[in-house]
Design a protein around this motif. Structure first.
Motif, PDB file in Angstrom:
ATOM      1  N   VAL A  14      62.172  52.902  22.237  1.00 22.64           N
ATOM      2  CA  VAL A  14      63.274  52.010  22.606  1.00 22.64           C
ATOM      3  C   VAL A  14      63.159  50.808  21.674  1.00 22.64           C
ATOM      4  CG1 VAL A  14      64.345  50.622  24.433  1.00 22.64           C
ATOM      5  CG2 VAL A  14      63.160  52.760  25.017  1.00 22.64           C
ATOM      6  N   MET A  15      64.038  50.774  20.693  1.00 22.95           N
ATOM      7  CA  MET A  15      63.949  49.753  19.635  1.00 22.95           C
ATOM      8  C   MET A  15      64.615  48.477  20.155  1.00 22.95           C
ATOM      9  SD  MET A  15      65.072  52.127  16.366  1.00 22.95           S
ATOM     10  CE  MET A  15      66.740  52.358  16.920  1.00 22.95           C
ATOM     11  N   ASP A  16      63.882  47.662  20.883  1.00 24.29           N
ATOM     12  CA  ASP A  16      64.487  46.499  21.534  1.00 24.29           C
ATOM     13  C   ASP A  16      63.997  45.188  20.905  1.00 24.29           C
ATOM     14  OD1 ASP A  16      66.167  45.281  23.347  1.00 24.29           O
ATOM     15  OD2 ASP A  16      64.673  45.199  24.948  1.00 24.29           O
ATOM     16  N   GLY A  17      64.868  44.183  20.910  1.00 19.20           N
ATOM     17  CA  GLY A  17      64.475  42.850  20.449  1.00 19.20           C
ATOM     18  C   GLY A  17      65.187  42.361  19.202  1.00 19.20           C
ATOM     19  N   ASN A  18      66.172  43.134  18.718  1.00 17.97           N
ATOM     20  CA  ASN A  18      66.897  42.714  17.508  1.00 17.97           C
ATOM     21  C   ASN A  18      67.644  41.396  17.721  1.00 17.97           C
ATOM     22  OD1 ASN A  18      66.107  45.161  16.487  1.00 17.97           O
ATOM     23  ND2 ASN A  18      68.125  46.114  16.600  1.00 17.97           N
ATOM     24  N   GLY A  19      68.285  41.271  18.883  1.00 13.52           N
ATOM     25  CA  GLY A  19      69.083  40.076  19.170  1.00 13.52           C
ATOM     26  C   GLY A  19      68.208  38.837  19.205  1.00 13.52           C
ATOM     27  N   ARG A  20      67.058  38.943  19.876  1.00 15.89           N
ATOM     28  CA  ARG A  20      66.151  37.796  19.953  1.00 15.89           C
ATOM     29  C   ARG A  20      65.583  37.441  18.582  1.00 15.89           C
ATOM     30  NH1 ARG A  20      62.879  40.373  24.624  1.00 15.89           N
ATOM     31  NH2 ARG A  20      64.267  42.086  24.057  1.00 15.89           N
ATOM     32  N   TRP A  21      65.307  38.454  17.787  1.00 15.59           N
ATOM     33  CA  TRP A  21      64.812  38.215  16.421  1.00 15.59           C
ATOM     34  C   TRP A  21      65.816  37.344  15.660  1.00 15.59           C
ATOM     35  CZ3 TRP A  21      66.248  38.791  11.398  1.00 15.59           C
ATOM     36  CH2 TRP A  21      65.234  38.795  10.430  1.00 15.59           C
ATOM     37  N   PRO A  28      73.384  35.382  13.371  1.00 16.89           N
ATOM     38  CA  PRO A  28      74.170  36.210  14.298  1.00 16.89           C
ATOM     39  C   PRO A  28      73.376  37.456  14.710  1.00 16.89           C
ATOM     40  CG  PRO A  28      75.063  36.328  12.059  1.00 16.89           C
ATOM     41  CD  PRO A  28      73.995  35.280  12.043  1.00 16.89           C
ATOM     42  N   ARG A  29      73.639  37.976  15.911  1.00 15.66           N
ATOM     43  CA  ARG A  29      72.875  39.118  16.436  1.00 15.66           C
ATOM     44  C   ARG A  29      72.884  40.310  15.481  1.00 15.66           C
ATOM     45  NH1 ARG A  29      71.416  39.276  21.725  1.00 15.66           N
ATOM     46  NH2 ARG A  29      71.579  41.527  21.671  1.00 15.66           N
ATOM     47  N   VAL A  30      74.034  40.493  14.802  1.00 15.42           N
ATOM     48  CA  VAL A  30      74.136  41.642  13.893  1.00 15.42           C
ATOM     49  C   VAL A  30      73.090  41.562  12.768  1.00 15.42           C
ATOM     50  CG1 VAL A  30      75.677  42.842  12.277  1.00 15.42           C
ATOM     51  CG2 VAL A  30      76.547  42.101  14.488  1.00 15.42           C
ATOM     52  N   GLY A  32      70.111  40.659  13.168  1.00  8.76           N
ATOM     53  CA  GLY A  32      68.914  41.263  13.774  1.00  8.76           C
ATOM     54  C   GLY A  32      68.995  42.781  13.732  1.00  8.76           C
ATOM     55  N   HIS A  33      70.171  43.320  13.998  1.00  9.20           N
ATOM     56  CA  HIS A  33      70.332  44.778  13.948  1.00  9.20           C
ATOM     57  C   HIS A  33      70.126  45.294  12.530  1.00  9.20           C
ATOM     58  CE1 HIS A  33      71.471  44.712  18.068  1.00  9.20           C
ATOM     59  NE2 HIS A  33      72.642  44.146  17.888  1.00  9.20           N
ATOM     60  N   LYS A  34      70.564  44.490  11.550  1.00 11.16           N
ATOM     61  CA  LYS A  34      70.398  44.884  10.148  1.00 11.16           C
ATOM     62  C   LYS A  34      68.896  44.998   9.821  1.00 11.16           C
ATOM     63  CE  LYS A  34      72.571  43.829   5.787  1.00 11.16           C
ATOM     64  NZ  LYS A  34      73.212  42.813   4.970  1.00 11.16           N
ATOM     65  N   ASP A  66      79.300  47.523  26.690  1.00  8.92           N
ATOM     66  CA  ASP A  66      79.688  46.306  27.412  1.00  8.92           C
ATOM     67  C   ASP A  66      79.316  45.021  26.661  1.00  8.92           C
ATOM     68  OD1 ASP A  66      80.629  47.914  29.413  1.00  8.92           O
ATOM     69  OD2 ASP A  66      78.760  47.870  30.566  1.00  8.92           O
ATOM     70  N   ARG A  67      78.722  45.142  25.504  1.00  9.85           N
ATOM     71  CA  ARG A  67      78.394  43.944  24.705  1.00  9.85           C
ATOM     72  C   ARG A  67      79.661  43.386  24.052  1.00  9.85           C
ATOM     73  NH1 ARG A  67      72.404  44.483  22.117  1.00  9.85           N
ATOM     74  NH2 ARG A  67      71.412  45.112  24.049  1.00  9.85           N
ATOM     75  N   PRO A  68      79.587  42.156  23.509  1.00  2.45           N
ATOM     76  CA  PRO A  68      80.762  41.599  22.841  1.00  2.45           C
ATOM     77  C   PRO A  68      81.304  42.561  21.773  1.00  2.45           C
ATOM     78  CG  PRO A  68      79.024  39.948  23.005  1.00  2.45           C
ATOM     79  CD  PRO A  68      78.432  41.241  23.477  1.00  2.45           C
ATOM     80  N   GLY A  74      79.990  45.772  14.858  1.00  5.03           N
ATOM     81  CA  GLY A  74      78.949  45.536  13.850  1.00  5.03           C
ATOM     82  C   GLY A  74      77.923  46.661  13.843  1.00  5.03           C
ATOM     83  N   LEU A  75      77.547  47.117  15.043  1.00  3.26           N
ATOM     84  CA  LEU A  75      76.571  48.205  15.150  1.00  3.26           C
ATOM     85  C   LEU A  75      77.136  49.515  14.587  1.00  3.26           C
ATOM     86  CD1 LEU A  75      75.077  47.375  18.651  1.00  3.26           C
ATOM     87  CD2 LEU A  75      73.727  47.752  16.572  1.00  3.26           C
ATOM     88  N   MET A  76      78.399  49.795  14.895  1.00  2.00           N
ATOM     89  CA  MET A  76      79.045  51.021  14.389  1.00  2.00           C
ATOM     90  C   MET A  76      79.074  50.993  12.854  1.00  2.00           C
ATOM     91  SD  MET A  76      79.949  52.724  17.104  1.00  2.00           S
ATOM     92  CE  MET A  76      79.642  52.212  18.794  1.00  2.00           C
TER      93      MET A  76
HETATM   94  C1  IPE Z   1      68.117  46.548  20.650  1.00  2.00           C
HETATM   95  O1  IPE Z   1      68.048  45.187  20.436  1.00  2.00           O
HETATM   96  C2  IPE Z   1      69.224  47.191  19.871  1.00  2.00           C
HETATM   97  C3  IPE Z   1      70.366  47.635  20.677  1.00  2.00           C
HETATM   98  C4  IPE Z   1      70.452  47.606  21.971  1.00  2.00           C
HETATM   99  C5  IPE Z   1      71.488  48.145  19.940  1.00  2.00           C
HETATM  100  P1  IPE Z   1      68.849  44.159  21.358  1.00  2.00           P
HETATM  101  O2  IPE Z   1      70.161  43.887  20.695  1.00  2.00           O
HETATM  102  O3  IPE Z   1      68.939  44.649  22.745  1.00  2.00           O
HETATM  103  O4  IPE Z   1      67.934  42.882  21.270  1.00  2.00           O
HETATM  104  P2  IPE Z   1      67.636  41.848  22.426  1.00  2.00           P
HETATM  105  O5  IPE Z   1      67.064  42.595  23.579  1.00  2.00           O
HETATM  106  O6  IPE Z   1      68.948  41.183  22.767  1.00  2.00           O
HETATM  107  O7  IPE Z   1      66.668  40.896  21.799  1.00  2.00           O
END
Ligand code: IPE
Ligand code: IPE
Ligand code: MG
Length: 239
Positions: A14-21, A28-30, A32-34, A66-68, A74-76
């Motif tokens: 479960v690759m979690d934490g991109n947004g917080r990074w 911007p959150r994207v 982090g996804h990059k 359900d995210r913005p 951006g993820l797509m």
């Molecule tokens: C995980 O990172 C990636 C996806 C769910 C696409 P998050 O975007 O959930 O990152 P946090 O949990 O907000 O930090």
């Protein structure tokens, strides 16, 4: 006792934490996804080098819609770009790609990209790489049951097994979740029955080969009993 390090056959993440990074850097959150895509690139390489046979990653959950809107699109976009950029090299490296999840609701171009990646890499055998996208464990169980019902096959644990979206691989041995949360978030509900769980506080973009090794080392300290007693397991090991 053997001191040989066992490499899990199947690792799921479960690759979690991109947004917080990204937030921590006022980005911007994207962004982090990059960085998350870069971390995934490193992780696939590290798994292949260590002899992991199956890597499954959670890239987009049924609930992430359900995210913005800006983050979803951006993820797509990131995924489409990564496919165009990475598939040829992954294939050359012996990686067999599968997209696991509901295809309905995805754009035609993304669906085409998924199919192309799967067809191009189908003959590869070094590492099976499952990307769970628009995936939810509840969706998976429900779609498997619906298929059995449509065929008139009785629903049992073993008949369900054959229709699950990951029927092409054995259940995960080790499930890693980065980002500090200790929950399953609708990931492999059915397949996680006897998986070992490892939670890392590292945010996914910071997860590197050393962190993967730590997880594998911790996996080696676990005793998997599958409902049996410790004595039964020990006897089997030394027999
Ligand atoms: C995980 O990172 C990636 C996806 C769910 C696409 P998050 O975007 O959930 O990152 P946090 O949990 O907000 O930090
Ligand atoms: C799980 O992370 C989904 C992916 C990593 C793709 P989330 O960030 O969506 O999970 P929750 O909402 O914190 O449980
Ligand atoms: Mg998250």
């Amino acid at each position: 006792m053997s001191t040989v390090r066992v490499i899990p056959h199947h690792i799921a993440i479960v690759m979690d934490g991109n947004g917080r990074w990204a937030n921590r850097r006022f980005l911007p959150r994207v962004a982090g996804h990059k960085q998350g895509v870069n971390a995934l690139h490193r992780c696939v390489k590290a798994c292949a080098e260590r002899g992991v046979k199956v890597l499954t990653v959670f890239a987009f959950s049924s609930e992430n819609w359900d995210r913005p809107a800006e983050e979803v699109s951006g993820l797509m976009e990131l995924l489409a770009k990564a496919l165009a950029r990475e598939v040829a090299q992954l294939s050359a490296d012996g990686v067999q790609i599968h997209f696991v999840g509901e295809r309905e609701g995805l754009s035609d171009s993304l669906k085409k990209g998924f199919l192309q990646a799967e067809t191009t890499t189908a003959h590869n055998t070094r590492l099976v790489f499952n990307i769970c996208f628009n995936y939810g464990g509840r969706w998976d169980i429900a779609q498997a049951a619906a298929k059995l019902v449509a065929k008139g096959v009785p629903v049992t644990a073993s008949s369900l097994d054959t229709e699950m979206a990951m029927a092409h691989v054995p259940d995960p041995d080790l499930i890693i979740r980065t980002g500090g949360e200790q929950r399953i978030s609708n990931f492999l509900l059915w397949q996680a029955a006897y998986s070992e769980f490892y939670f890392s506080d590292k945010l996914w973009p910071d997860f590197d080969a050393a962190a993967l090794d730590e997880a594998i080392n911790e996996f080696n300290r676990r005793e998997r009993r599958f409902g049996k007693t410790s004595e039964q397991i020990q006897t089997k090991v030394t027999a």
